[in-house]
Design a protein around this motif. Structure first.
Motif, PDB file in Angstrom:
ATOM      1  N   ASN A 147       0.829  -1.211   0.000  1.00 50.90           N
ATOM      2  CA  ASN A 147       0.000   0.000   0.000  1.00 50.90           C
ATOM      3  C   ASN A 147       0.863   1.259   0.000  1.00 50.90           C
ATOM      4  O   ASN A 147       2.059   1.198   0.257  1.00 50.90           O
ATOM      5  N   ALA A 148       0.247   2.382  -0.266  1.00 51.19           N
ATOM      6  CA  ALA A 148       0.951   3.663  -0.341  1.00 51.19           C
ATOM      7  C   ALA A 148       1.102   4.334   1.024  1.00 51.19           C
ATOM      8  O   ALA A 148       1.689   5.410   1.118  1.00 51.19           O
ATOM      9  N   LEU A 149       0.606   3.711   2.080  1.00 53.16           N
ATOM     10  CA  LEU A 149       0.593   4.344   3.398  1.00 53.16           C
ATOM     11  C   LEU A 149       1.877   4.135   4.192  1.00 53.16           C
ATOM     12  O   LEU A 149       2.202   4.929   5.063  1.00 53.16           O
ATOM     13  N   GLY A 150       2.577   3.058   3.937  1.00 52.98           N
ATOM     14  CA  GLY A 150       3.708   2.676   4.777  1.00 52.98           C
ATOM     15  C   GLY A 150       3.202   1.876   5.969  1.00 52.98           C
ATOM     16  O   GLY A 150       2.018   1.870   6.275  1.00 52.98           O
ATOM     17  N   THR A 151       4.114   1.207   6.647  1.00 53.99           N
ATOM     18  CA  THR A 151       3.686   0.253   7.672  1.00 53.99           C
ATOM     19  C   THR A 151       3.011   0.904   8.878  1.00 53.99           C
ATOM     20  O   THR A 151       1.975   0.420   9.325  1.00 53.99           O
ATOM     21  N   GLN A 152       3.558   1.960   9.426  1.00 54.76           N
ATOM     22  CA  GLN A 152       2.950   2.541  10.628  1.00 54.76           C
ATOM     23  C   GLN A 152       1.598   3.179  10.336  1.00 54.76           C
ATOM     24  O   GLN A 152       0.648   2.970  11.094  1.00 54.76           O
ATOM     25  N   ILE A 154      -5.628   0.181  10.397  1.00 59.69           N
ATOM     26  CA  ILE A 154      -6.140  -1.153  10.732  1.00 59.69           C
ATOM     27  C   ILE A 154      -6.566  -1.217  12.202  1.00 59.69           C
ATOM     28  O   ILE A 154      -7.639  -1.750  12.528  1.00 59.69           O
ATOM     29  N   LEU A 155      -5.744  -0.690  13.092  1.00 60.82           N
ATOM     30  CA  LEU A 155      -6.099  -0.703  14.509  1.00 60.82           C
ATOM     31  C   LEU A 155      -7.387   0.085  14.768  1.00 60.82           C
ATOM     32  O   LEU A 155      -8.256  -0.362  15.520  1.00 60.82           O
ATOM     33  N   ARG A 156      -7.519   1.236  14.127  1.00 60.16           N
ATOM     34  CA  ARG A 156      -8.741   2.028  14.337  1.00 60.16           C
ATOM     35  C   ARG A 156      -9.942   1.311  13.739  1.00 60.16           C
ATOM     36  O   ARG A 156     -11.044   1.365  14.296  1.00 60.16           O
ATOM     37  N   ALA A 157      -9.762   0.624  12.618  1.00 56.32           N
ATOM     38  CA  ALA A 157     -10.859  -0.180  12.063  1.00 56.32           C
ATOM     39  C   ALA A 157     -11.232  -1.281  13.051  1.00 56.32           C
ATOM     40  O   ALA A 157     -12.422  -1.546  13.279  1.00 56.32           O
ATOM     41  N   GLY A 158     -10.236  -1.916  13.663  1.00 56.21           N
ATOM     42  CA  GLY A 158     -10.504  -2.935  14.670  1.00 56.21           C
ATOM     43  C   GLY A 158     -11.302  -2.393  15.836  1.00 56.21           C
ATOM     44  O   GLY A 158     -12.197  -3.069  16.364  1.00 56.21           O
ATOM     45  N   ARG A 193      -4.476  11.290  14.266  1.00 59.03           N
ATOM     46  CA  ARG A 193      -5.804  11.900  14.365  1.00 59.03           C
ATOM     47  C   ARG A 193      -6.460  11.973  12.991  1.00 59.03           C
ATOM     48  O   ARG A 193      -7.636  11.643  12.827  1.00 59.03           O
ATOM     49  N   ILE A 194      -5.702  12.397  11.988  1.00 64.32           N
ATOM     50  CA  ILE A 194      -6.235  12.500  10.632  1.00 64.32           C
ATOM     51  C   ILE A 194      -6.657  11.114  10.120  1.00 64.32           C
ATOM     52  O   ILE A 194      -7.761  10.944   9.596  1.00 64.32           O
ATOM     53  N   LEU A 195      -5.789  10.141  10.298  1.00 64.87           N
ATOM     54  CA  LEU A 195      -6.098   8.779   9.830  1.00 64.87           C
ATOM     55  C   LEU A 195      -7.285   8.187  10.586  1.00 64.87           C
ATOM     56  O   LEU A 195      -8.193   7.605   9.986  1.00 64.87           O
ATOM     57  N   LEU A 237      -6.343  14.375   4.636  1.00 62.61           N
ATOM     58  CA  LEU A 237      -5.788  13.075   4.276  1.00 62.61           C
ATOM     59  C   LEU A 237      -4.952  13.185   3.002  1.00 62.61           C
ATOM     60  O   LEU A 237      -3.867  12.600   2.910  1.00 62.61           O
ATOM     61  N   PHE A 238      -5.445  13.961   2.029  1.00 63.69           N
ATOM     62  CA  PHE A 238      -4.693  14.171   0.795  1.00 63.69           C
ATOM     63  C   PHE A 238      -3.346  14.805   1.095  1.00 63.69           C
ATOM     64  O   PHE A 238      -2.317  14.399   0.545  1.00 63.69           O
ATOM     65  N   GLU A 239      -3.338  15.803   1.956  1.00 65.87           N
ATOM     66  CA  GLU A 239      -2.078  16.465   2.330  1.00 65.87           C
ATOM     67  C   GLU A 239      -1.125  15.497   3.013  1.00 65.87           C
ATOM     68  O   GLU A 239       0.086  15.578   2.851  1.00 65.87           O
ATOM     69  N   LEU A 240      -1.657  14.553   3.766  1.00 60.19           N
ATOM     70  CA  LEU A 240      -0.837  13.609   4.519  1.00 60.19           C
ATOM     71  C   LEU A 240      -0.328  12.455   3.668  1.00 60.19           C
ATOM     72  O   LEU A 240       0.847  12.094   3.747  1.00 60.19           O
ATOM     73  N   VAL A 241      -1.216  11.864   2.834  1.00 56.91           N
ATOM     74  CA  VAL A 241      -0.846  10.619   2.146  1.00 56.91           C
ATOM     75  C   VAL A 241      -1.004  10.654   0.628  1.00 56.91           C
ATOM     76  O   VAL A 241      -0.677   9.672  -0.048  1.00 56.91           O
ATOM     77  N   GLY A 242      -1.516  11.732   0.066  1.00 53.64           N
ATOM     78  CA  GLY A 242      -1.670  11.823  -1.383  1.00 53.64           C
ATOM     79  C   GLY A 242      -2.882  11.050  -1.902  1.00 53.64           C
ATOM     80  O   GLY A 242      -3.614  10.429  -1.149  1.00 53.64           O
ATOM     81  N   LYS A 243      -3.061  11.113  -3.232  1.00 57.31           N
ATOM     82  CA  LYS A 243      -4.266  10.517  -3.823  1.00 57.31           C
ATOM     83  C   LYS A 243      -4.278   8.996  -3.721  1.00 57.31           C
ATOM     84  O   LYS A 243      -5.316   8.401  -3.438  1.00 57.31           O
ATOM     85  N   GLU A 244      -3.142   8.330  -3.934  1.00 57.63           N
ATOM     86  CA  GLU A 244      -3.110   6.873  -3.787  1.00 57.63           C
ATOM     87  C   GLU A 244      -3.336   6.484  -2.329  1.00 57.63           C
ATOM     88  O   GLU A 244      -3.991   5.483  -2.031  1.00 57.63           O
ATOM     89  N   GLY A 245      -2.809   7.281  -1.426  1.00 50.89           N
ATOM     90  CA  GLY A 245      -2.986   7.016   0.002  1.00 50.89           C
ATOM     91  C   GLY A 245      -4.435   7.093   0.433  1.00 50.89           C
ATOM     92  O   GLY A 245      -4.890   6.271   1.239  1.00 50.89           O
ATOM     93  N   ILE A 246      -5.176   8.081  -0.090  1.00 54.56           N
ATOM     94  CA  ILE A 246      -6.609   8.174   0.242  1.00 54.56           C
ATOM     95  C   ILE A 246      -7.325   6.903  -0.209  1.00 54.56           C
ATOM     96  O   ILE A 246      -8.117   6.316   0.541  1.00 54.56           O
TER      97      ILE A 246
END
Length: 188
Positions: free
Chosen positions: A60-65, A71-75, A116-118, A139-148
């Motif tokens: 993914n485009a997010l990186g591991t952390q 994933i943790l917040r989804a959980g 907080r953003i994620l 979110l766009f500013e943080l991770v870009g279009k692929e990240g969103i």
């Protein structure tokens, strides 16, 4: 049919009962976790799942952390102790502190700005079924279009897993249960 009976019918498949048509997946990711051993009751689904899993979990485009934060917040939103426990372990492996991990169960205003953003994005996807304009912009500013797109896909992917886990009471894998018992996440 009672839920206990359904959970029993769809309990994780053992190595001996593993379907021949997906034998190649047994030594890979699928044989390592009870959730995928449960999905193995539907070999075509697990086979199709494999490529998406590779992208969501590994490429993914997010990186591991950042991925672990999502994933943790989804959980948390899914009330899935299985996902929470497994991803506490993974978050620790990728260098996240216990206090940072524990904060992901809290109100987003108490998190690191990036988290907080994620977390807000994940919460909105669960509650509103879409991102607000403000959150999408942050979110766009943080991770870009692929990240969103990867945030949205990750929430969808883990929602499906969470529904399987919660419906069939899939047990936490023994090695994770032992890890959580030996080194519980302390609320800091």
């Amino acid at each position: 049919m009672q839920k206990d009976r359904i959970s029993e019918l769809l309990s994780p498949i053992s190595d001996e009962e593993w379907p021949a048509e997906i034998e190649s997946l047994l030594p890979c990711f699928a044989g390592k976790l009870n959730v995928y051993r449960t999905m193995a009751h539907h070999p075509n689904l697990l086979t199709a799942w494999s490529n998406l899993r590779e992208h969501i979990v590994v490429k993914n485009a997010l990186g591991t952390q950042r991925s672990e934060v999502v994933i943790l917040r989804a959980g948390v939103n899914l009330l899935s102790e299985y996902e929470w426990s497994h991803h506490v372990s993974r978050a620790r492996i990728c260098g996240m502190s216990d206090s940072r991990i524990a904060s992901l169960k809290e109100d987003p205003s108490r998190m690191l700005e990036e988290d907080r953003i994620l977390a807000t994005a994940v919460d909105e996807l669960f509650s509103d079924k879409k991102l607000s304009e403000n959150t999408a912009s942050q979110l766009f500013e943080l991770v870009g279009k692929e990240g969103i797109l990867d945030v949205i896909a990750t929430v969808g992917f883990y929602s499906s897993l969470g529904y399987i886990l919660n419906t069939f009471d899939v047990p936490i894998d023994e090695y994770i249960a032992k890890e959580m018992e030996k080194k519980p996440l302390l609320n800091m």
